[in-house]
Design an enzyme around this catalytic site. Structure first.
Site, PDB file in Angstrom:
ATOM      1  N   THR A  10       0.830  -1.203   0.000  1.00  0.00           N
ATOM      2  CA  THR A  10       0.000   0.000   0.000  1.00  0.00           C
ATOM      3  C   THR A  10       0.863   1.251   0.000  1.00  0.00           C
ATOM      4  O   THR A  10       1.966   1.256   0.538  1.00  0.00           O
ATOM      5  CB  THR A  10      -0.965   0.026   1.204  1.00  0.00           C
ATOM      6  OG1 THR A  10      -1.851   1.131   1.077  1.00  0.00           O
ATOM      7  CG2 THR A  10      -0.220   0.108   2.523  1.00  0.00           C
ATOM      8  N   ASN A  12      -1.045   3.962   0.887  1.00  0.00           N
ATOM      9  CA  ASN A  12      -1.959   4.684   1.773  1.00  0.00           C
ATOM     10  C   ASN A  12      -1.371   4.692   3.187  1.00  0.00           C
ATOM     11  O   ASN A  12      -1.268   3.660   3.836  1.00  0.00           O
ATOM     12  CB  ASN A  12      -3.329   3.996   1.732  1.00  0.00           C
ATOM     13  CG  ASN A  12      -4.355   4.677   2.590  1.00  0.00           C
ATOM     14  OD1 ASN A  12      -4.101   5.039   3.734  1.00  0.00           O
ATOM     15  ND2 ASN A  12      -5.552   4.829   2.044  1.00  0.00           N
ATOM     16  N   LYS A  15      -3.700   3.171   5.925  1.00  0.00           N
ATOM     17  CA  LYS A  15      -3.732   1.699   5.903  1.00  0.00           C
ATOM     18  C   LYS A  15      -2.411   1.130   6.399  1.00  0.00           C
ATOM     19  O   LYS A  15      -2.388   0.140   7.119  1.00  0.00           O
ATOM     20  CB  LYS A  15      -4.017   1.177   4.486  1.00  0.00           C
ATOM     21  CG  LYS A  15      -5.461   1.184   4.127  1.00  0.00           C
ATOM     22  CD  LYS A  15      -5.681   0.407   2.847  1.00  0.00           C
ATOM     23  CE  LYS A  15      -7.154   0.358   2.514  1.00  0.00           C
ATOM     24  NZ  LYS A  15      -7.421  -0.482   1.356  1.00  0.00           N
ATOM     25  N   ASP A  72      -7.976  -5.229   0.769  1.00  0.00           N
ATOM     26  CA  ASP A  72      -8.962  -4.391   0.112  1.00  0.00           C
ATOM     27  C   ASP A  72     -10.169  -4.367   1.033  1.00  0.00           C
ATOM     28  O   ASP A  72     -10.560  -5.399   1.596  1.00  0.00           O
ATOM     29  CB  ASP A  72      -9.338  -4.906  -1.280  1.00  0.00           C
ATOM     30  CG  ASP A  72      -9.953  -3.801  -2.143  1.00  0.00           C
ATOM     31  OD1 ASP A  72      -9.721  -2.608  -1.847  1.00  0.00           O
ATOM     32  OD2 ASP A  72     -10.664  -4.114  -3.110  1.00  0.00           O
ATOM     33  N   PHE A 154     -10.242   7.466   9.273  1.00  0.00           N
ATOM     34  CA  PHE A 154     -10.143   7.942   7.897  1.00  0.00           C
ATOM     35  C   PHE A 154     -11.208   7.246   7.063  1.00  0.00           C
ATOM     36  O   PHE A 154     -11.887   6.344   7.533  1.00  0.00           O
ATOM     37  CB  PHE A 154      -8.733   7.708   7.337  1.00  0.00           C
ATOM     38  CG  PHE A 154      -8.349   6.250   7.212  1.00  0.00           C
ATOM     39  CD1 PHE A 154      -8.489   5.575   6.010  1.00  0.00           C
ATOM     40  CD2 PHE A 154      -7.828   5.552   8.296  1.00  0.00           C
ATOM     41  CE1 PHE A 154      -8.125   4.241   5.885  1.00  0.00           C
ATOM     42  CE2 PHE A 154      -7.450   4.220   8.183  1.00  0.00           C
ATOM     43  CZ  PHE A 154      -7.609   3.568   6.978  1.00  0.00           C
ATOM     44  N   GLY A 155     -11.343   7.688   5.832  1.00  0.00           N
ATOM     45  CA  GLY A 155     -12.337   7.083   4.951  1.00  0.00           C
ATOM     46  C   GLY A 155     -13.741   7.278   5.491  1.00  0.00           C
ATOM     47  O   GLY A 155     -14.137   8.385   5.851  1.00  0.00           O
ATOM     48  N   TYR A 156     -14.481   6.192   5.579  1.00  0.00           N
ATOM     49  CA  TYR A 156     -15.870   6.229   6.040  1.00  0.00           C
ATOM     50  C   TYR A 156     -16.000   6.064   7.553  1.00  0.00           C
ATOM     51  O   TYR A 156     -17.106   5.944   8.071  1.00  0.00           O
ATOM     52  CB  TYR A 156     -16.671   5.118   5.347  1.00  0.00           C
ATOM     53  CG  TYR A 156     -16.728   5.262   3.842  1.00  0.00           C
ATOM     54  CD1 TYR A 156     -17.660   6.097   3.237  1.00  0.00           C
ATOM     55  CD2 TYR A 156     -15.857   4.551   3.026  1.00  0.00           C
ATOM     56  CE1 TYR A 156     -17.720   6.230   1.859  1.00  0.00           C
ATOM     57  CE2 TYR A 156     -15.904   4.669   1.649  1.00  0.00           C
ATOM     58  CZ  TYR A 156     -16.832   5.510   1.073  1.00  0.00           C
ATOM     59  OH  TYR A 156     -16.886   5.640  -0.290  1.00  0.00           O
ATOM     60  N   ASP A 157     -14.888   6.047   8.277  1.00  0.00           N
ATOM     61  CA  ASP A 157     -14.909   5.788   9.719  1.00  0.00           C
ATOM     62  C   ASP A 157     -15.864   6.701  10.483  1.00  0.00           C
ATOM     63  O   ASP A 157     -16.530   6.273  11.422  1.00  0.00           O
ATOM     64  CB  ASP A 157     -13.510   5.925  10.321  1.00  0.00           C
ATOM     65  CG  ASP A 157     -12.565   4.809   9.902  1.00  0.00           C
ATOM     66  OD1 ASP A 157     -13.006   3.866   9.213  1.00  0.00           O
ATOM     67  OD2 ASP A 157     -11.377   4.884  10.269  1.00  0.00           O
TER      68      ASP A 157
END
Length: 169
Positions: A10, A12, A15, A72, A154-157
């Site tokens: 990754t 990211n 991640k 993923d 992060f993301g949809y957290d």
């Protein structure tokens, strides 16, 4: 099989931090794609989380010759028939930010009552070495909030409310 190094497949940084934490008990040196600048973005052309996870792990193992771990993750929203799913990272477009994806998700759920906002976070983690390929698939149930909550993650957290504890990630 004795492994001395593992490459996290990754770029990211979020991640990478999560995966380093999860693997902290292993007695191996953990590398990431930051150690291999010649490896650019790997095209996640699979139609499932499992396929994408293996695409990344196999490619990194092939290029580096070092055992690789890839993941993923997809957010599957029941009301949206499982979307964004495998497209979670690029839900609002190829160059979308975390905020762009959350904004699109909340927009699509605008006016949808709480009992219809059920969701599942799924993650597939794969391992590839010259000798073996393994994977694990895990999920957690929750609901999508009507607005972002909390200041971590992060993301949809910030919009994924875990059913078990009533907190967002």
């Amino acid at each position: 099989m004795h492994i001395r190094e593992i490459v996290l497949a990754t770029h990211n940084k979020d991640k990478k931090s999560e995966m380093e934490y999860a693997l902290r008990q292993l007695k191996v040196k953990i590398l990431s794609l930051d150690n291999f600048p010649e490896i650019g973005e790997i095209d996640e052309s699979g139609s499932t989380l499992l396929e994408n996870s293996f695409i990344k792990a196999r490619e990194v193992n092939r290029i580096t010759g070092i055992s690789a771990v890839a993941d993923d993750t997809g957010l599957e929203v029941e009301f949206l028939n499982g979307a964004p799913g495998v497209y979670s990272a690029r839900y609002a477009g190829d160059d979308a930010s975390y905020q762009d994806n959350v904004k699109k998700l909340l927009s699509e759920l605008n006016g949808v009552e709480n009992k219809l906002r059920n969701a599942c976070f799924r993650t597939v983690i794969s391992f590839c070495s010259s000798e073996k390929e393994l994977y694990v698939d895990g999920s957690i149930e929750g609901t999508i909030t009507k607005k972002p909550l909390g200041g971590e993650g992060f993301g949809y957290d910030s919009v994924f409310l875990v059913k078990e504890n009533g907190l967002t990630f």
